[in-house]
Design an enzyme around this catalytic site. Structure first.
Site, PDB file in Angstrom:
ATOM      1  N   THR A 143       1.021  -1.280  -0.081  1.00 50.56           N
ATOM      2  CA  THR A 143       0.120   0.096  -0.087  1.00 50.56           C
ATOM      3  C   THR A 143       0.785   1.254  -0.089  1.00 50.56           C
ATOM      4  OG1 THR A 143      -0.020  -0.104   2.365  1.00 50.56           O
ATOM      5  CG2 THR A 143      -2.023  -0.915   1.249  1.00 50.56           C
ATOM      6  N   HIS A 182      14.113  13.180  -7.311  1.00 52.86           N
ATOM      7  CA  HIS A 182      15.443  13.593  -6.701  1.00 52.86           C
ATOM      8  C   HIS A 182      16.450  14.219  -7.609  1.00 52.86           C
ATOM      9  CE1 HIS A 182      13.786  11.877  -2.993  1.00 52.86           C
ATOM     10  NE2 HIS A 182      14.683  10.747  -2.733  1.00 52.86           N
ATOM     11  N   ARG A 226      16.044  18.222   1.824  1.00 52.01           N
ATOM     12  CA  ARG A 226      14.597  18.062   1.229  1.00 52.01           C
ATOM     13  C   ARG A 226      14.006  19.310   0.625  1.00 52.01           C
ATOM     14  NH1 ARG A 226      13.174  13.086   0.980  1.00 52.01           N
ATOM     15  NH2 ARG A 226      13.495  12.613   3.347  1.00 52.01           N
ATOM     16  N   ARG A 247      21.771  -2.891   3.836  1.00 53.86           N
ATOM     17  CA  ARG A 247      22.778  -2.648   2.884  1.00 53.86           C
ATOM     18  C   ARG A 247      24.061  -2.650   3.236  1.00 53.86           C
ATOM     19  NH1 ARG A 247      19.156   3.028   2.356  1.00 53.86           N
ATOM     20  NH2 ARG A 247      17.351   1.989   1.433  1.00 53.86           N
ATOM     21  N   LYS A 271      24.689   7.452   4.358  1.00 55.00           N
ATOM     22  CA  LYS A 271      24.327   6.361   3.469  1.00 55.00           C
ATOM     23  C   LYS A 271      25.042   6.365   2.140  1.00 55.00           C
ATOM     24  CE  LYS A 271      19.890   5.399   5.616  1.00 55.00           C
ATOM     25  NZ  LYS A 271      18.515   6.230   5.641  1.00 55.00           N
ATOM     26  N   CYS A 282      17.777   5.971  -2.031  1.00 47.58           N
ATOM     27  CA  CYS A 282      17.349   6.396  -3.547  1.00 47.58           C
ATOM     28  C   CYS A 282      18.356   7.469  -4.094  1.00 47.58           C
ATOM     29  CB  CYS A 282      16.025   7.218  -3.386  1.00 47.58           C
ATOM     30  SG  CYS A 282      15.600   8.008  -1.845  1.00 47.58           S
ATOM     31  N   SER A 336      -4.657  -3.116   6.831  1.00 50.73           N
ATOM     32  CA  SER A 336      -4.781  -2.862   5.314  1.00 50.73           C
ATOM     33  C   SER A 336      -5.360  -4.288   4.886  1.00 50.73           C
ATOM     34  CB  SER A 336      -3.560  -2.642   4.487  1.00 50.73           C
ATOM     35  OG  SER A 336      -3.136  -1.225   5.201  1.00 50.73           O
ATOM     36  N   ASN A 351      12.632   9.018  -7.854  1.00 44.21           N
ATOM     37  CA  ASN A 351      13.113   8.237  -6.667  1.00 44.21           C
ATOM     38  C   ASN A 351      12.366   6.993  -6.221  1.00 44.21           C
ATOM     39  OD1 ASN A 351      11.446  10.805  -5.983  1.00 44.21           O
ATOM     40  ND2 ASN A 351      11.090   9.537  -4.052  1.00 44.21           N
TER      41      ASN A 351
HETATM   42  N1  LIG Z   1      10.263   6.411  -1.107  1.00 43.05           N
HETATM   43  C1  LIG Z   1      11.534   6.200  -1.609  1.00 43.05           C
HETATM   44  O1  LIG Z   1      11.954   7.248  -2.558  1.00 43.05           O
HETATM   45  C2  LIG Z   1      12.363   5.311  -1.255  1.00 43.05           C
HETATM   46  C3  LIG Z   1      13.418   4.945  -1.954  1.00 43.05           C
HETATM   47  C4  LIG Z   1      14.152   3.944  -1.537  1.00 43.05           C
HETATM   48  C5  LIG Z   1      13.966   3.145  -0.205  1.00 43.05           C
HETATM   49  N2  LIG Z   1      12.837   3.581   0.310  1.00 43.05           N
HETATM   50  C6  LIG Z   1      12.509   2.699   1.608  1.00 43.05           C
HETATM   51  O2  LIG Z   1      11.394   1.779   1.379  1.00 43.05           O
HETATM   52  C7  LIG Z   1      10.569   1.484   2.401  1.00 43.05           C
HETATM   53  C8  LIG Z   1       9.305   2.009   1.911  1.00 43.05           C
HETATM   54  O3  LIG Z   1       9.165   3.460   1.868  1.00 43.05           O
HETATM   55  P1  LIG Z   1       7.689   4.163   1.381  1.00 43.05           P
HETATM   56  O4  LIG Z   1       8.166   5.285   0.547  1.00 43.05           O
HETATM   57  O5  LIG Z   1       6.878   3.157   0.096  1.00 43.05           O
HETATM   58  O6  LIG Z   1       6.883   4.101   2.397  1.00 43.05           O
HETATM   59  P2  LIG Z   1       5.442   4.235   2.909  1.00 43.05           P
HETATM   60  O7  LIG Z   1       4.645   5.088   1.812  1.00 43.05           O
HETATM   61  O8  LIG Z   1       4.882   5.077   4.141  1.00 43.05           O
HETATM   62  O9  LIG Z   1       4.888   2.663   3.007  1.00 43.05           O
HETATM   63  C9  LIG Z   1       5.032   1.755   3.791  1.00 43.05           C
HETATM   64  C10 LIG Z   1       4.399   0.364   3.880  1.00 43.05           C
HETATM   65  O10 LIG Z   1       4.815  -0.431   4.542  1.00 43.05           O
HETATM   66  C11 LIG Z   1       3.572  -0.945   5.360  1.00 43.05           C
HETATM   67  N3  LIG Z   1       3.781  -1.225   6.688  1.00 43.05           N
HETATM   68  C12 LIG Z   1       4.296  -0.478   7.557  1.00 43.05           C
HETATM   69  N4  LIG Z   1       4.174  -1.081   8.853  1.00 43.05           N
HETATM   70  C13 LIG Z   1       3.959  -2.465   8.535  1.00 43.05           C
HETATM   71  C14 LIG Z   1       3.843  -3.413   9.273  1.00 43.05           C
HETATM   72  N5  LIG Z   1       4.168  -3.653  10.750  1.00 43.05           N
HETATM   73  N6  LIG Z   1       3.542  -4.730   8.592  1.00 43.05           N
HETATM   74  C15 LIG Z   1       3.449  -4.701   7.544  1.00 43.05           C
HETATM   75  N7  LIG Z   1       3.466  -3.549   6.611  1.00 43.05           N
HETATM   76  C16 LIG Z   1       3.709  -2.572   7.166  1.00 43.05           C
HETATM   77  C17 LIG Z   1       2.753   0.096   5.049  1.00 43.05           C
HETATM   78  O11 LIG Z   1       1.480  -0.777   5.028  1.00 43.05           O
HETATM   79  P3  LIG Z   1       0.129  -0.123   5.934  1.00 43.05           P
HETATM   80  O12 LIG Z   1      -0.505   0.741   4.691  1.00 43.05           O
HETATM   81  O13 LIG Z   1      -0.634  -1.360   6.093  1.00 43.05           O
HETATM   82  O14 LIG Z   1       0.689   0.535   6.827  1.00 43.05           O
HETATM   83  C18 LIG Z   1       2.915   0.367   3.458  1.00 43.05           C
HETATM   84  O15 LIG Z   1       2.558  -0.386   2.484  1.00 43.05           O
HETATM   85  C19 LIG Z   1      11.268   2.605   3.463  1.00 43.05           C
HETATM   86  O16 LIG Z   1      12.203   1.548   4.193  1.00 43.05           O
HETATM   87  C20 LIG Z   1      12.040   3.560   2.619  1.00 43.05           C
HETATM   88  O17 LIG Z   1      13.230   4.071   3.434  1.00 43.05           O
HETATM   89  C21 LIG Z   1      12.048   4.581  -0.259  1.00 43.05           C
END
Ligand SMILES: NC(=O)c1ccc[n+]([C@@H]2O[C@H](COP(=O)([O-])OP(=O)(O)OC[C@H]3O[C@@H](n4cnc5c(N)ncnc54)[C@H](OP(=O)(O)O)[C@@H]3O)[C@@H](O)[C@H]2O)c1
Length: 343
Positions: A11, A242, A235, A99, A214, A130, A40, A315
């Site tokens: 999600t 990005h 930011r 990582r 990182k 990213c 969810s 990103n």
């Molecule tokens: N965004 C970027 O550009 C980017 C780039 C590289 C890496 N990342 C990394 O990727 C990861 C996710 O980033 P995002 O941007 O997609 O975050 P996000 O939009 O906040 O989404 C988080 C996801 O994790 C799920 N989740 C949270 N707690 C959970 C739990 N206890 N059990 C199962 N599912 C859970 C959420 O589900 P619910 O909806 O059910 O809460 C949601 O699907 C992070 O570690 C981030 O650092 C992000």
């Protein structure tokens, strides 16, 4: 033959893009599962022309799938990735948890594809930060040509890099500031609407942030530990995409024209570099694209062998979901998926 695939964090910003990109790259999927938290269960996410319903991570039997694309938090991944890896599937993790683990390859397929060969040690492969992913895409071909000595980077990172909550805060704050005047920050440490914040992550003892650390740690692991890299992460009030200002000093002669030619031939890079208003890329144009864009390639006259670049990418795509699916493709091409044994 297709694979049984689970997207964990389906999600989220990255998880939704993973589902899109599995389809766009025609990754061979026989069965797809969308996994998220208990709250969810039953939530619908888009898959191909329809939707699939989310399942609860705690109830899911991971021994029934071949590959898990995971994008939740570092804490979640530290708990779940080893358990899932031991159950059989290869876990491709987007968090920062694994990582720098010496037994976990950190991969950008255009940069260090052969590291996938030791993915079976823990059945976990890490996806870089990213900002690092797009940076190393540009650095690697130039390093191969003229050996990079030192890099100075300033990032301009969009709010989607901080997840759904970051995007919501920019959207709501922008509306609120416009209508009612200044608003109190909630998710970001300072107001992000109509502002920039020179701080991402958390402070370390030396005054840098973990986001900045990182970038040099991951560049050292994937490209070369000898490269000196210093960075300021910022930011900016951009939803997706990005940008990075990158100054590079080389050991051997290499000028802007040569750098442009090398980058034109580099896989996954698109050079857009003309001295006119359409001759450079902004994050708006990079959104939804697969490429890492390089613009504004110039000689740096203050050092003997140096160039400046402007590097932009989506990103959520090359910085996260696209790179993760490309790692899955690499594992597929090398016959590494579907193994059920850990070394
Ligand atoms: N965004 C970027 O550009 C980017 C780039 C590289 C890496 N990342 C990394 O990727 C990861 C996710 O980033 P995002 O941007 O997609 O975050 P996000 O939009 O906040 O989404 C988080 C996801 O994790 C799920 N989740 C949270 N707690 C959970 C739990 N206890 N059990 C199962 N599912 C859970 C959420 O589900 P619910 O909806 O059910 O809460 C949601 O699907 C992070 O570690 C981030 O650092 C992000």
């Amino acid at each position: 033959m297709g694979y049984r695939v689970a997207v964990v964090g389906a999600t989220g910003n990255v998880g939704r893009e993973m589902l899109n990109i599995l389809e766009e790259l025609e990754f061979p999927v026989d069965k797809i599962h969308a996994i998220a938290s208990r709250k969810s269960i039953g939530v619908e996410v888009g898959w191909k022309d329809g939707v699939i319903k989310c399942e609860d991570v705690a109830q899911f039997d991971f021994s029934t799938v071949d590959i898990v694309l995971m994008s939740v938090s570092g804490a979640f991944s530290r708990e779940w990735a080893p358990k899932i890896g031991r159950a059989g599937p290869l876990v491709i993790d987007n968090s920062s948890a694994w990582r720098m683990d010496p037994d976990v390859p950190l991969i950008v397929p255009e940069v260090n594809p052969d590291d996938i060969e030791w993915a079976h040690r823990k059945n976990i492969v890490a996806n870089p930060n990213c900002s690092t992913a797009q940076l190393v895409m540009a650095l690697k071909p130039l390093h191969d040509a003229a050996t990079i000595k030192r890099v100075v980077v300033s990032t301009y990172q969009s709010v989607s890099g901080a997840g759904k909550a970051g995007m919501d805060e920019l959207w709501n704050q922008t509306k609120q500031v416009f209508v009612l005047g200044p608003s109190e920050p909630d998710f970001f440490p300072k107001q992000i609407a109509f502002n920039v914040i020179p701080f991402i992550g958390k402070f370390l003892d030396d005054g840098y942030t973990d986001e900045e650390a990182k970038m040099w740690n991951e560049t050292h692991k994937m490209v070369d530990p000898e490269i000196k890299l210093t960075v300021t992460c910022v930011r900016v009030p951009v939803m997706v995409g990005h940008s990075e200002s990158v100054n590079i000093e080389f050991e051997h002669p290499l000028d802007a024209d040569e750098a442009r030619e090398i980058l034109r031939d580099a896989p996954g890079i698109l050079v857009i570099d003309k001295r006119e208003s359409d001759g450079y890329i902004t994050p708006k144009e990079a959104q939804g694209e697969h490429a890492v864009f390089v613009s504004r390639i110039r000689n740096d006259p203050t050092v003997e062998n140096g160039v400046n670049l402007w590097v932009v990418a989506d990103n959520l795509r090359k910085g996260a979901a696209l790179n993760a699916v490309q790692i899955a493709q690499l594992a597929h091409e090398r016959g590494l998926l579907g193994r059920k044994v850990l070394a």
